[in-house]
Design a protein around this motif. Sequence first.
Motif, PDB file in Angstrom:
ATOM      1  N   UNK A 221       0.838  -1.205   0.000  1.00 54.55           N
ATOM      2  CA  UNK A 221       0.000   0.000   0.000  1.00 54.55           C
ATOM      3  C   UNK A 221       0.868   1.249   0.000  1.00 54.55           C
ATOM      4  N   UNK A 222       0.242   2.376  -0.297  1.00 55.11           N
ATOM      5  CA  UNK A 222       0.964   3.653  -0.294  1.00 55.11           C
ATOM      6  C   UNK A 222       1.541   3.938   1.089  1.00 55.11           C
ATOM      7  N   UNK A 223       0.784   3.585   2.131  1.00 59.77           N
ATOM      8  CA  UNK A 223       1.246   3.813   3.498  1.00 59.77           C
ATOM      9  C   UNK A 223       2.465   2.942   3.812  1.00 59.77           C
ATOM     10  N   UNK A 224       2.413   1.682   3.390  1.00 59.45           N
ATOM     11  CA  UNK A 224       3.542   0.781   3.630  1.00 59.45           C
ATOM     12  C   UNK A 224       4.785   1.251   2.892  1.00 59.45           C
ATOM     13  N   UNK A 225       4.604   1.715   1.674  1.00 65.23           N
ATOM     14  CA  UNK A 225       5.745   2.190   0.893  1.00 65.23           C
ATOM     15  C   UNK A 225       6.328   3.472   1.476  1.00 65.23           C
ATOM     16  N   UNK A 226       5.456   4.332   1.989  1.00 68.90           N
ATOM     17  CA  UNK A 226       5.924   5.573   2.617  1.00 68.90           C
ATOM     18  C   UNK A 226       6.773   5.264   3.855  1.00 68.90           C
ATOM     19  N   UNK A 227       6.367   4.256   4.619  1.00 70.45           N
ATOM     20  CA  UNK A 227       7.141   3.862   5.804  1.00 70.45           C
ATOM     21  C   UNK A 227       8.503   3.299   5.404  1.00 70.45           C
ATOM     22  N   UNK A 228       8.520   2.525   4.321  1.00 66.84           N
ATOM     23  CA  UNK A 228       9.788   1.974   3.849  1.00 66.84           C
ATOM     24  C   UNK A 228      10.716   3.079   3.358  1.00 66.84           C
ATOM     25  N   UNK A 229      10.158   4.060   2.660  1.00 66.85           N
ATOM     26  CA  UNK A 229      10.967   5.188   2.197  1.00 66.85           C
ATOM     27  C   UNK A 229      11.586   5.922   3.383  1.00 66.85           C
ATOM     28  N   UNK A 230      10.800   6.084   4.425  1.00 65.77           N
ATOM     29  CA  UNK A 230      11.312   6.744   5.630  1.00 65.77           C
ATOM     30  C   UNK A 230      12.389   5.907   6.304  1.00 65.77           C
ATOM     31  N   UNK A 231      12.157   4.605   6.354  1.00 66.69           N
ATOM     32  CA  UNK A 231      13.120   3.699   6.985  1.00 66.69           C
ATOM     33  C   UNK A 231      14.464   3.719   6.270  1.00 66.69           C
ATOM     34  N   UNK A 232      14.417   3.764   4.933  1.00 67.62           N
ATOM     35  CA  UNK A 232      15.650   3.742   4.152  1.00 67.62           C
ATOM     36  C   UNK A 232      16.175   5.142   3.834  1.00 67.62           C
ATOM     37  N   UNK A 233      15.487   6.154   4.371  1.00 67.20           N
ATOM     38  CA  UNK A 233      15.936   7.541   4.240  1.00 67.20           C
ATOM     39  C   UNK A 233      16.041   7.999   2.787  1.00 67.20           C
ATOM     40  N   UNK A 235      13.531   9.918  -0.511  1.00 63.36           N
ATOM     41  CA  UNK A 235      12.395  10.838  -0.630  1.00 63.36           C
ATOM     42  C   UNK A 235      11.093  10.146  -1.003  1.00 63.36           C
ATOM     43  N   UNK A 236      11.173   9.058  -1.792  1.00 63.57           N
ATOM     44  CA  UNK A 236       9.974   8.263  -2.070  1.00 63.57           C
ATOM     45  C   UNK A 236      10.394   6.844  -2.394  1.00 63.57           C
ATOM     46  N   UNK A 237       9.452   5.924  -2.407  1.00 65.31           N
ATOM     47  CA  UNK A 237       9.767   4.500  -2.510  1.00 65.31           C
ATOM     48  C   UNK A 237      10.447   4.126  -3.827  1.00 65.31           C
ATOM     49  N   UNK A 238      10.220   4.887  -4.892  1.00 65.50           N
ATOM     50  CA  UNK A 238      10.847   4.533  -6.167  1.00 65.50           C
ATOM     51  C   UNK A 238      12.369   4.663  -6.097  1.00 65.50           C
ATOM     52  N   UNK A 239      12.884   5.450  -5.140  1.00 69.33           N
ATOM     53  CA  UNK A 239      14.325   5.605  -4.983  1.00 69.33           C
ATOM     54  C   UNK A 239      14.961   4.364  -4.364  1.00 69.33           C
ATOM     55  N   UNK A 240      14.145   3.400  -3.966  1.00 69.32           N
ATOM     56  CA  UNK A 240      14.677   2.131  -3.479  1.00 69.32           C
ATOM     57  C   UNK A 240      15.116   1.239  -4.633  1.00 69.32           C
ATOM     58  N   UNK A 241      14.721   1.613  -5.863  1.00 72.13           N
ATOM     59  CA  UNK A 241      14.942   0.789  -7.042  1.00 72.13           C
ATOM     60  C   UNK A 241      16.018   1.378  -7.944  1.00 72.13           C
ATOM     61  N   UNK A 242      16.594   0.533  -8.783  1.00 71.66           N
ATOM     62  CA  UNK A 242      17.563   0.981  -9.768  1.00 71.66           C
ATOM     63  C   UNK A 242      18.997   0.704  -9.358  1.00 71.66           C
ATOM     64  N   UNK A 243      19.937   1.079 -10.209  1.00 66.89           N
ATOM     65  CA  UNK A 243      21.344   0.777  -9.964  1.00 66.89           C
ATOM     66  C   UNK A 243      21.925   1.562  -8.797  1.00 66.89           C
ATOM     67  N   UNK A 244      21.213   2.599  -8.347  1.00 63.51           N
ATOM     68  CA  UNK A 244      21.632   3.336  -7.160  1.00 63.51           C
ATOM     69  C   UNK A 244      20.632   3.170  -6.013  1.00 63.51           C
ATOM     70  N   UNK A 245      19.647   2.294  -6.200  1.00 60.96           N
ATOM     71  CA  UNK A 245      18.587   2.145  -5.216  1.00 60.96           C
ATOM     72  C   UNK A 245      19.061   1.542  -3.910  1.00 60.96           C
ATOM     73  N   UNK A 246      18.512   2.024  -2.814  1.00 60.68           N
ATOM     74  CA  UNK A 246      18.927   1.544  -1.493  1.00 60.68           C
ATOM     75  C   UNK A 246      18.593   0.072  -1.261  1.00 60.68           C
ATOM     76  N   UNK A 247      17.658  -0.459  -2.036  1.00 60.47           N
ATOM     77  CA  UNK A 247      17.277  -1.868  -1.887  1.00 60.47           C
ATOM     78  C   UNK A 247      17.875  -2.717  -3.005  1.00 60.47           C
ATOM     79  N   UNK A 248      17.819  -2.258  -4.243  1.00 60.33           N
ATOM     80  CA  UNK A 248      18.179  -3.117  -5.374  1.00 60.33           C
ATOM     81  C   UNK A 248      19.600  -2.922  -5.892  1.00 60.33           C
TER      82      UNK A 248
END
Length: 631
Positions: A221-233, A235-248
């Motif tokens: 959900x949007x709320x779950x993704x917002x919490x993950x974005x905050x956890x990983x510091x 600006x938004x959940x899409x920044x968790x993705x990609x070759x510089x993403x905090x997750x991928x």
Amino acid sequence: MIKTGLLTSIGLGLMLSTSAYAFQEAPILAEMVKAGQLPPVEERLPEKPTVVKALSVGQYGGVWKRAFKGPGDRWGPTKLMEERVLKYAATPEGNVELTPAYIESYSVNEDSSEFTFTLLKGMKWSDGHAVTTEDVKFWYNDIYNNKEITHNHESYLAPGGKPLTVEILDDRTFTVKFSQPYVYFLNILAQDSTGTAAFLDRPSFLAPAHYLKKFNNHYASAEELAKLAEEYKVEDWTKLWGSKGKVTAWWFNEDLPVITAWKVKGGVMGDKVTMVRNPYYWAVDQEGNQLPYIDTIEHRLFEAQDAFNLMIVQGQIDMQQRYVTANDFTFYKENEEKGGYHVGASKSANVWSLVPNLTVNDEGLRALFENADVRQALSIAIDRETINELAFSGLGEARSASPISGSPYFNAELEAHWTAYDPDKADELLDAAGLDKRDSDGFRLRPDGKRFQIVVENNNDAYNNLLELAADNLRDVGVEMLPRLIDRTQWDDNRKNNNFQMQLIPFDRLSIVPADPRIMMGSDFFANEYFTWYRTGGESGIEPPADHPIRKVWADWDRASSAGSLEEADKATNEMIAEFVNNGWVIGLIGEVRTPIIVKNNFHNLQEGLVEDNITRGIGIARTQQMWIGK
């Protein structure tokens, strides 16, 4: 030399699937099995692992020490361990072959519009979870076709503007389909896999669905993704993705399941990055020893070239090619005994080049860069022979940015295009281009009255002397070049943001050109904004003039990527190359350099004399998982 028949040959001798073996494993893993922390090796490997024929059967253990330049240098460590469904690998004879990796088999239909792959049975992610076509389906539906993550389909995955489609056949088999023939597709997969939108290491068609679903808007959900974005510091959940993403991006996230021989431990931590062996890696050597041989790869941070060279002399580098420069060849040779290493060599497919930005924001400078006579003048005003001797220890050759010798696309006339040193003719061309007036310092004035001045960005201080020599040459014809040393991250960002005038780059992908033609089409370098317009169908970027010759380059590739035969495709590719080279958008200086490699005397199975190119993933072509360190 590169094998001429490479584009149609598939090598089965370096990596192949095997039947029953008495499998062995690294002692560090055997201890974990004994302690109940891992299942036995037979349960961790696929039913029929891929066999990598090592140059010599190695010893387990050891730490491979090398150096890196910070977060912007992520591609260097990544190339040591990337995996594709098919990958380029070197034969014992030094040829390059397209080799199956983590697949049991594959097939291509008659017109090369459908490609079917079957994954290894029993293959697992680094966390022990099974790799199946559920991971393929997740990649296709939830990443590749997810507009929040993949804003535009890469052109090489959408020939003719129509993206590939994927059909799942069973839990291990899937078919990739195109709306037209695509004879180069397997070569493209080996170079760029399925893009950077999802991962840094880019495994073909795979994404660990069991781990990543919670970070994906199709499941969370949007709320779950917002919490993950905050956890990983971020600006938004899409920044968790990609070759510089905090997750991928694998080296930021040690929890990310991977299929590579090593995985990060602790992420990028200050001045060090550590990679440890993947206990579920799916390949063995010819005697059934699970790979890799080396336990750990450790990357130490450096900033200046002198600091890196000191690390070499002090014996702190086990094996490295990246940042080992021909300029320092004599220094490396003189210190071999002291550092306990020897200097190997490969043939670089890079051509060190000056790359003007055809879409630079300065309109006066942009008009000059778009003038072919000005580009020719800038090129022939440079004394390449002197640069080769003083900046590359005479280990390279003067040449244009064109396919290297040994490539099936090599052309001797194109290699010599605009490379003969002729400052008198350069003067004439610049005068005729309306740059015949000079200021009190002798520098030419642009038609708008400003000094003809070019800021050239460089991200490696080892090549400061190259730019100093080029600047002296250009000063002789009244052009002021101002070298500017910046860090790698800024250097990359400036290109992406259209915020540079000219850059010094190692222009690469000049061995197997169809594996990644984008660099000749303007992507990321001399015409990135034009290429963005082409790639997005006009949604973003800058549209080139209707009569701009870059449109001919794009049209040639469109013909090549839709050709019904390899012969027809190669004809169009050669026309694309000729159009690119003859326009001189990239000013090639020195290429085919015998690039030094630092190799500790107890470091084994590094095959020397190979062609090193981004196409073949740098040192990755030498199959790093079969390298080993002697006790």
